[in-house]
Design a protein around this motif. Structure first.
Motif, mmCIF file in Angstrom:
data_model
loop_
_atom_site.group_PDB
_atom_site.id
_atom_site.type_symbol
_atom_site.label_atom_id
_atom_site.label_comp_id
_atom_site.label_asym_id
_atom_site.label_seq_id
_atom_site.Cartn_x
_atom_site.Cartn_y
_atom_site.Cartn_z
ATOM 1 N N ILE A 18 10.104 -28.666 15.431
ATOM 2 C CA ILE A 18 10.967 -28.964 14.277
ATOM 3 C C ILE A 18 12.046 -27.901 14.124
ATOM 4 C CG2 ILE A 18 11.024 -29.110 11.754
ATOM 5 C CD1 ILE A 18 8.246 -30.469 11.952
ATOM 6 N N SER A 19 11.661 -26.640 14.256
ATOM 7 C CA SER A 19 12.658 -25.588 14.048
ATOM 8 C C SER A 19 13.580 -25.430 15.250
ATOM 9 C CB SER A 19 11.986 -24.267 13.686
ATOM 10 O OG SER A 19 11.206 -23.789 14.751
ATOM 11 N N SER A 20 13.325 -26.138 16.332
ATOM 12 C CA SER A 20 14.234 -26.137 17.484
ATOM 13 C C SER A 20 15.330 -27.183 17.335
ATOM 14 C CB SER A 20 13.454 -26.426 18.777
ATOM 15 O OG SER A 20 12.542 -25.392 19.029
ATOM 16 N N GLU A 24 21.482 -31.364 11.880
ATOM 17 C CA GLU A 24 21.861 -32.774 11.960
ATOM 18 C C GLU A 24 20.710 -33.634 12.475
ATOM 19 O OE1 GLU A 24 23.807 -30.242 13.092
ATOM 20 O OE2 GLU A 24 25.264 -30.357 11.464
ATOM 21 N N GLN A 25 19.893 -33.093 13.360
ATOM 22 C CA GLN A 25 18.769 -33.841 13.918
ATOM 23 C C GLN A 25 17.628 -33.998 12.913
ATOM 24 O OE1 GLN A 25 18.264 -31.219 17.333
ATOM 25 N NE2 GLN A 25 18.700 -32.942 18.709
ATOM 26 N N GLN A 26 17.510 -33.048 12.001
ATOM 27 C CA GLN A 26 16.354 -33.092 11.106
ATOM 28 C C GLN A 26 16.680 -33.404 9.652
ATOM 29 O OE1 GLN A 26 15.426 -28.617 9.751
ATOM 30 N NE2 GLN A 26 14.618 -29.100 11.738
ATOM 31 N N GLY A 124 23.724 -24.412 15.105
ATOM 32 C CA GLY A 124 23.791 -24.905 13.732
ATOM 33 C C GLY A 124 22.667 -24.420 12.834
ATOM 34 N N ARG A 125 21.834 -23.531 13.316
ATOM 35 C CA ARG A 125 20.732 -23.007 12.502
ATOM 36 C C ARG A 125 20.915 -21.507 12.344
ATOM 37 N NH1 ARG A 125 15.950 -26.162 12.484
ATOM 38 N NH2 ARG A 125 15.316 -24.790 10.818
#
Length: 164
Positions: A18-20, A24-26, A124-125
């Motif tokens: 999840i943190s990878s 936008e994906q999550q 983006g993170r």
């Protein structure tokens, strides 16, 4: 004990996946826009403001759906790491380790720190120390509640056995 270790590793693998993902994906904002179309609790939520990472997060600054997503994400941080802390605590207790509570919280601090650092390499993170603190607070809260509830349960069980 083996089941706790397997469960912890399963959760940590899921956390890693999840943190990878990029934001936008999550993001769950599109789902929230569908599910909460009528903006339930808007009046209540519009009165809340949270200072996080040096910014004011609110319905006014982020918009309703992004604020709800923020609350869900941070709630999952708090509860998820709290749950993992209880599992780690149970493992330490199996080894009769007297400082199991402290060590489980410190273990969560290390895991959360590593995860946030790793996120700095995901597009983006960002790795945010506030998330590490939130995860650690979740661990502290859940371990304390687990110990208190366990103590109360044992005392009630003893009392019932004495009365029988």
């Amino acid at each position: 004990m083996k089941k706790y270790i397997i469960l912890i590793f399963g959760i940590l693998i899921m956390l890693f996946c999840i943190s990878s993902m990029t934001y936008e994906q999550q993001t769950i904002v599109p789902t929230l826009q569908e599910t909460l179309e009528n903006k339930p609790f808007y009046n209540l939520l519009s009165k809340l403001e949270v200072t996080y990472w040096g910014q004011t997060i609110s319905v006014e600054t982020r918009g309703y759906y992004y604020f709800v997503e923020f609350l869900i994400r941070k709630g999952l941080h708090f509860a998820g790491y709290g749950f993992i802390a209880i599992l780690i605590y149970r493992i330490y207790r199996k080894f009769q380790f007297q400082l199991a509570g402290i060590c489980s919280v410190l273990t969560i601090f290390v895991i959360a720190s590593m995860d946030e650092y790793r996120q700095t390499f995901v597009d983006g993170r960002t790795g945010i120390f506030d998330d590490v603190l939130l995860d650690t607070y979740g661990a502290i809260t859940f371990v304390i509640l687990f110990k208190v509830i366990g103590t109360l349960y044992r005392k009630m069980k003893q009392k019932m056995n004495v009365e029988s």
